[in-house]
Design a protein around this motif. Structure first.
Motif, PDB file in Angstrom:
ATOM      1  N   ASP A   1      -5.764   1.590 -10.962  1.00  0.00           N
ATOM      2  CA  ASP A   1      -5.443   1.034  -9.648  1.00  0.00           C
ATOM      3  C   ASP A   1      -4.871  -0.378  -9.781  1.00  0.00           C
ATOM      4  OD1 ASP A   1      -6.192   3.296  -8.363  1.00  0.00           O
ATOM      5  OD2 ASP A   1      -8.121   2.551  -7.646  1.00  0.00           O
ATOM      6  N   THR A   2      -5.387  -1.118 -10.775  1.00  0.00           N
ATOM      7  CA  THR A   2      -4.872  -2.471 -11.004  1.00  0.00           C
ATOM      8  C   THR A   2      -3.405  -2.412 -11.427  1.00  0.00           C
ATOM      9  OG1 THR A   2      -7.080  -3.001 -11.791  1.00  0.00           O
ATOM     10  CG2 THR A   2      -5.363  -4.633 -12.196  1.00  0.00           C
ATOM     11  N   ASP A   3      -3.077  -1.445 -12.305  1.00  0.00           N
ATOM     12  CA  ASP A   3      -1.682  -1.265 -12.727  1.00  0.00           C
ATOM     13  C   ASP A   3      -0.791  -1.013 -11.511  1.00  0.00           C
ATOM     14  OD1 ASP A   3      -2.317  -1.477 -15.417  1.00  0.00           O
ATOM     15  OD2 ASP A   3      -2.574   0.678 -15.686  1.00  0.00           O
ATOM     16  N   LEU A   4      -1.289  -0.148 -10.610  1.00  0.00           N
ATOM     17  CA  LEU A   4      -0.502   0.218  -9.436  1.00  0.00           C
ATOM     18  C   LEU A   4      -0.311  -0.984  -8.502  1.00  0.00           C
ATOM     19  CD1 LEU A   4      -1.866   3.783  -8.599  1.00  0.00           C
ATOM     20  CD2 LEU A   4       0.371   3.183  -9.538  1.00  0.00           C
TER      21      LEU A   4
ATOM     22  N   LYS B   1       1.063   9.631  -6.838  1.00  0.00           N
ATOM     23  CA  LYS B   1       1.172  11.054  -7.149  1.00  0.00           C
ATOM     24  C   LYS B   1       1.844  11.279  -8.512  1.00  0.00           C
ATOM     25  CE  LYS B   1       2.411  15.318  -4.835  1.00  0.00           C
ATOM     26  NZ  LYS B   1       3.346  15.908  -3.867  1.00  0.00           N
ATOM     27  N   ALA B   2       2.885  10.482  -8.767  1.00  0.00           N
ATOM     28  CA  ALA B   2       3.597  10.615 -10.045  1.00  0.00           C
ATOM     29  C   ALA B   2       2.725  10.190 -11.217  1.00  0.00           C
ATOM     30  CB  ALA B   2       4.883   9.780 -10.007  1.00  0.00           C
ATOM     31  N   CYS B   3       1.680   9.410 -10.931  1.00  0.00           N
ATOM     32  CA  CYS B   3       0.807   8.889 -11.994  1.00  0.00           C
ATOM     33  C   CYS B   3      -0.425   9.755 -12.219  1.00  0.00           C
ATOM     34  CB  CYS B   3       0.374   7.466 -11.671  1.00  0.00           C
ATOM     35  SG  CYS B   3       1.744   6.301 -11.665  1.00  0.00           S
ATOM     36  N   GLN B   4      -0.539  10.876 -11.508  1.00  0.00           N
ATOM     37  CA  GLN B   4      -1.727  11.725 -11.650  1.00  0.00           C
ATOM     38  C   GLN B   4      -1.902  12.186 -13.088  1.00  0.00           C
ATOM     39  OE1 GLN B   4      -1.601  14.893  -8.782  1.00  0.00           O
ATOM     40  NE2 GLN B   4      -2.437  13.562  -7.182  1.00  0.00           N
ATOM     41  N   GLY B   5      -3.115  11.995 -13.612  1.00  0.00           N
ATOM     42  CA  GLY B   5      -3.410  12.435 -14.967  1.00  0.00           C
ATOM     43  C   GLY B   5      -2.869  11.508 -16.042  1.00  0.00           C
ATOM     44  N   ARG B   6      -2.250  10.420 -15.630  1.00  0.00           N
ATOM     45  CA  ARG B   6      -1.716   9.451 -16.591  1.00  0.00           C
ATOM     46  C   ARG B   6      -2.682   8.274 -16.720  1.00  0.00           C
ATOM     47  NH1 ARG B   6       0.963  11.266 -20.034  1.00  0.00           N
ATOM     48  NH2 ARG B   6       1.741   9.183 -20.497  1.00  0.00           N
ATOM     49  N   PRO B   7      -2.636   7.566 -17.849  1.00  0.00           N
ATOM     50  CA  PRO B   7      -3.551   6.427 -18.012  1.00  0.00           C
ATOM     51  C   PRO B   7      -3.090   5.205 -17.229  1.00  0.00           C
ATOM     52  CG  PRO B   7      -2.160   6.657 -19.952  1.00  0.00           C
ATOM     53  CD  PRO B   7      -1.799   7.794 -19.033  1.00  0.00           C
ATOM     54  N   VAL B   8      -3.062   5.360 -15.912  1.00  0.00           N
ATOM     55  CA  VAL B   8      -2.606   4.276 -15.037  1.00  0.00           C
ATOM     56  C   VAL B   8      -3.753   3.917 -14.092  1.00  0.00           C
ATOM     57  CG1 VAL B   8      -0.985   3.655 -13.213  1.00  0.00           C
ATOM     58  CG2 VAL B   8      -0.191   5.003 -15.158  1.00  0.00           C
TER      59      VAL B   8
ATOM     60  N   GLU C   1       0.837  -1.203   0.000  1.00  0.00           N
ATOM     61  CA  GLU C   1       0.000   0.000   0.000  1.00  0.00           C
ATOM     62  C   GLU C   1       0.876   1.258   0.000  1.00  0.00           C
ATOM     63  OE1 GLU C   1      -0.597  -2.636   2.098  1.00  0.00           O
ATOM     64  OE2 GLU C   1      -2.223  -3.353   0.819  1.00  0.00           O
ATOM     65  N   LYS C   2       1.983   1.180   0.739  1.00  0.00           N
ATOM     66  CA  LYS C   2       2.855   2.363   0.792  1.00  0.00           C
ATOM     67  C   LYS C   2       3.568   2.593  -0.535  1.00  0.00           C
ATOM     68  CE  LYS C   2       3.360   3.066   5.629  1.00  0.00           C
ATOM     69  NZ  LYS C   2       4.180   2.994   6.843  1.00  0.00           N
ATOM     70  N   VAL C   3       3.898   1.493  -1.217  1.00  0.00           N
ATOM     71  CA  VAL C   3       4.508   1.631  -2.539  1.00  0.00           C
ATOM     72  C   VAL C   3       3.516   2.321  -3.472  1.00  0.00           C
ATOM     73  CG1 VAL C   3       5.318   0.364  -4.573  1.00  0.00           C
ATOM     74  CG2 VAL C   3       6.048  -0.354  -2.292  1.00  0.00           C
ATOM     75  N   VAL C   4       2.259   1.853  -3.438  1.00  0.00           N
ATOM     76  CA  VAL C   4       1.213   2.437  -4.286  1.00  0.00           C
ATOM     77  C   VAL C   4       1.044   3.921  -3.952  1.00  0.00           C
ATOM     78  CG1 VAL C   4      -1.263   2.445  -4.789  1.00  0.00           C
ATOM     79  CG2 VAL C   4      -0.024   0.284  -4.696  1.00  0.00           C
ATOM     80  N   ALA C   5       0.994   4.232  -2.650  1.00  0.00           N
ATOM     81  CA  ALA C   5       0.815   5.624  -2.239  1.00  0.00           C
ATOM     82  C   ALA C   5       1.973   6.490  -2.740  1.00  0.00           C
ATOM     83  CB  ALA C   5       0.706   5.702  -0.716  1.00  0.00           C
ATOM     84  N   GLY C   6       3.183   5.912  -2.716  1.00  0.00           N
ATOM     85  CA  GLY C   6       4.357   6.673  -3.140  1.00  0.00           C
ATOM     86  C   GLY C   6       4.378   6.946  -4.636  1.00  0.00           C
ATOM     87  N   VAL C   7       3.772   6.051  -5.396  1.00  0.00           N
ATOM     88  CA  VAL C   7       3.826   6.161  -6.861  1.00  0.00           C
ATOM     89  C   VAL C   7       2.616   6.903  -7.416  1.00  0.00           C
ATOM     90  CG1 VAL C   7       3.799   4.790  -8.980  1.00  0.00           C
ATOM     91  CG2 VAL C   7       5.240   4.089  -7.088  1.00  0.00           C
TER      92      VAL C   7
END
Ligand SMILES: [Zn+2]
Length: 160
Positions: free
Chosen positions: A78-81, A69-76, A61-67
């Motif tokens: 939750d499953t990808d994360l 923000k960098a993925c905001q507005g990108r076609p990513v 969960e912390k890895v997902v939380a850390g990443v």
């Protein structure tokens, strides 16, 4: 493993089963002394050493939380994360280490994130690797371009 009934210091494994997520093994054991049966669960622990030296359990969960923000507005998605966090954990576990510096988790995130989305990768790398100037971005982008070029070469040349 002591028998929980008679404290006999040995037991026989009669069945082993990997959990659905593959992260733990459940063993059915029998005590050779009293003959009773019991179960144990084995998990390979993975701890994160924080900057202040405190250990905490690795958390996807912390890895997902850390990443995220960098993925905001990108076609990513939750499953990808979630998949990315899983790959990060697998990569760290594959090293055989039971502990990892919080800082090194960032390093383990870079490769799978680059495959997922290059813009998110550049954003994340710029924070994690403390890019200080446009030159830093430029060299990171040059490296990405260079590797794209390699891919094309591999695709077109049967000899390489
Ligand atoms: Zn026993």
């Amino acid at each position: 493993m002591f028998c929980p009934f008679c404290r006999h210091p040995d037991s026989r494994v009669i069945d082993s089963r990997t959990s659905d997520d593959g992260m733990s093994i459940r063993r059915r054991r029998q005590c050779p002394e009293c003959g009773r049966r019991f179960s144990t669960t084995e998990t390979a622990s993975l701890s994160v050493v924080k900057r202040n030296g405190v250990l905490e359990p690795f958390s996807r969960e912390k890895v997902v939380a850390g990443v995220r923000k960098a993925c905001q507005g990108r076609p990513v998605t939750d499953t990808d994360l979630a998949l990315l966090a899983q790959r990060v954990e697998e990569a760290i576990r594959a090293t055989g280490a039971s502990q990892i510096d919080a800082n090194d988790i960032g390093l383990a995130i870079l490769a799978p994130l680059r495959e997922l989305d290059e813009v998110a990768y550049l954003r994340f790398a710029s924070v994690y690797q403390a890019f200080e100037s446009l030159d830093d971005f430029e060299s990171a982008i040059t490296q990405l371009r260079h590797e794209h070029g390699d891919d094309r070469l591999r695709g077109s040349s049967p000899t390489s």
